[in-house]
Scaffold this motif. Structure first.
Motif, PDB file in Angstrom:
ATOM      1  N   PRO A 176     -12.300   1.409   1.020  1.00  0.00           N
ATOM      2  CA  PRO A 176     -11.983   1.302  -0.401  1.00  0.00           C
ATOM      3  C   PRO A 176     -10.901   2.254  -0.892  1.00  0.00           C
ATOM      4  O   PRO A 176     -10.254   1.990  -1.879  1.00  0.00           O
ATOM      5  CB  PRO A 176     -13.317   1.596  -1.088  1.00  0.00           C
ATOM      6  N   LYS A 177     -10.662   3.360  -0.238  1.00  0.00           N
ATOM      7  CA  LYS A 177      -9.677   4.327  -0.725  1.00  0.00           C
ATOM      8  C   LYS A 177      -8.413   4.328   0.123  1.00  0.00           C
ATOM      9  O   LYS A 177      -7.687   5.308   0.160  1.00  0.00           O
ATOM     10  CB  LYS A 177     -10.295   5.724  -0.758  1.00  0.00           C
ATOM     11  N   SER A 178      -8.125   3.220   0.775  1.00  0.00           N
ATOM     12  CA  SER A 178      -6.993   3.169   1.700  1.00  0.00           C
ATOM     13  C   SER A 178      -5.644   3.006   1.016  1.00  0.00           C
ATOM     14  O   SER A 178      -4.624   3.200   1.632  1.00  0.00           O
ATOM     15  CB  SER A 178      -7.182   2.014   2.687  1.00  0.00           C
ATOM     16  N   GLY A 179      -5.614   2.623  -0.247  1.00  0.00           N
ATOM     17  CA  GLY A 179      -4.351   2.378  -0.930  1.00  0.00           C
ATOM     18  C   GLY A 179      -3.819   0.977  -0.684  1.00  0.00           C
ATOM     19  O   GLY A 179      -2.785   0.595  -1.215  1.00  0.00           O
ATOM     20  N   VAL A 180      -4.510   0.178   0.116  1.00  0.00           N
ATOM     21  CA  VAL A 180      -4.119  -1.205   0.381  1.00  0.00           C
ATOM     22  C   VAL A 180      -4.653  -2.073  -0.758  1.00  0.00           C
ATOM     23  O   VAL A 180      -5.749  -1.854  -1.262  1.00  0.00           O
ATOM     24  CB  VAL A 180      -4.705  -1.675   1.737  1.00  0.00           C
ATOM     25  N   LYS A 181      -3.867  -3.060  -1.183  1.00  0.00           N
ATOM     26  CA  LYS A 181      -4.280  -3.947  -2.280  1.00  0.00           C
ATOM     27  C   LYS A 181      -5.563  -4.698  -1.898  1.00  0.00           C
ATOM     28  O   LYS A 181      -5.687  -5.216  -0.808  1.00  0.00           O
ATOM     29  CB  LYS A 181      -3.169  -4.945  -2.589  1.00  0.00           C
ATOM     30  N   GLY A 182      -6.481  -4.772  -2.839  1.00  0.00           N
ATOM     31  CA  GLY A 182      -7.748  -5.446  -2.588  1.00  0.00           C
ATOM     32  C   GLY A 182      -7.646  -6.959  -2.640  1.00  0.00           C
ATOM     33  O   GLY A 182      -8.373  -7.654  -1.959  1.00  0.00           O
ATOM     34  N   TRP A 183      -6.727  -7.481  -3.462  1.00  0.00           N
ATOM     35  CA  TRP A 183      -6.578  -8.925  -3.647  1.00  0.00           C
ATOM     36  C   TRP A 183      -5.121  -9.289  -3.461  1.00  0.00           C
ATOM     37  O   TRP A 183      -4.234  -8.584  -3.925  1.00  0.00           O
ATOM     38  CB  TRP A 183      -7.054  -9.332  -5.045  1.00  0.00           C
TER      39      TRP A 183
END
Length: 194
Positions: A176-183
């Motif tokens: 969840p805290k990776s900085g990668v977009k979730g959607w």
């Protein structure tokens, strides 16, 4: 951000029967999960179109061609089809004048509660009826205005845009805290409104 058109998710059940467990899970989640996901996506996406154009391709699923000839993502901008997110990004980087988007309203719904198979969800339970908030696809309909060329005096045009958003598999793999977009966008159709 724009005002969200209120709606409710309803299910019909036959008296004496239990609704399918996927629908129960969707009700448990409530609307807030997918509304919040959609609002967050739209806030960031339209900012990228205005000033972070070098990031536009990252808002889309990677280009993929299937055995049946179908290609994803589907990107249509005012009647022009773009095969890859990079081609669409080039439109904004190379040819698009200054733009300022104002979203006036949006509406969203769960399109497919199990768009991502449970086995593809990294760190998921593997249960087909669980982890719905990380596996569903969302359809979002947006309307608003875009100012072209000049920030205050440029021509103002109305637009309508529809997105199909899917969970980003990289996000589920990286935490969840990776900085990668979730959607990310699986399909998009933008149109100026006459």
């Amino acid at each position: 951000m724009a005002k969200h058109d209120q709606h409710t998710l309803t299910t019909a059940s036959i008296e004496g029967t239990e609704p399918p467990s996927v629908l129960v899970e969707m009700h448990r989640l409530g609307e807030t999960k997918y509304i919040s996901a959609t609002e967050n996506f739209l806030d960031n996406y339209y900012v990228a179109l205005q000033g972070s154009r070098h990031t536009i391709a990252s808002y889309f699923c990677p280009y993929e061609r299937f055995a049946d000839g179908k290609e994803l993502p589907g990107i249509v901008w005012n009647g022009s089809v773009f095969r890859t997110p990079e081609e669409y990004q080039a439109l904004y980087e190379d040819r698009m004048p200054y733009t300022h988007y104002e979203v006036q309203s949006f509406d969203c719904h769960i399109l497919n509660p199990t768009a991502m198979p449970p086995e593809k969800l990294k760190g998921g339970s593997g249960d087909p009826d669980k982890d719905i908030e990380k596996r569903m696809s969302i359809v979002a309909m947006v309307s608003g205005t875009v100012r072209l060329n000049e920030p205050k005096t440029g021509p103002l045009k109305q637009f309508s845009e529809t997105f199909v958003l899917v969970p980003n598999p990289e996000k589920t793999a990286n935490g969840p805290k990776s900085g990668v977009k979730g959607w990310i966008v699986q399909n998009m159709n933008f149109r100026f409104v006459v």
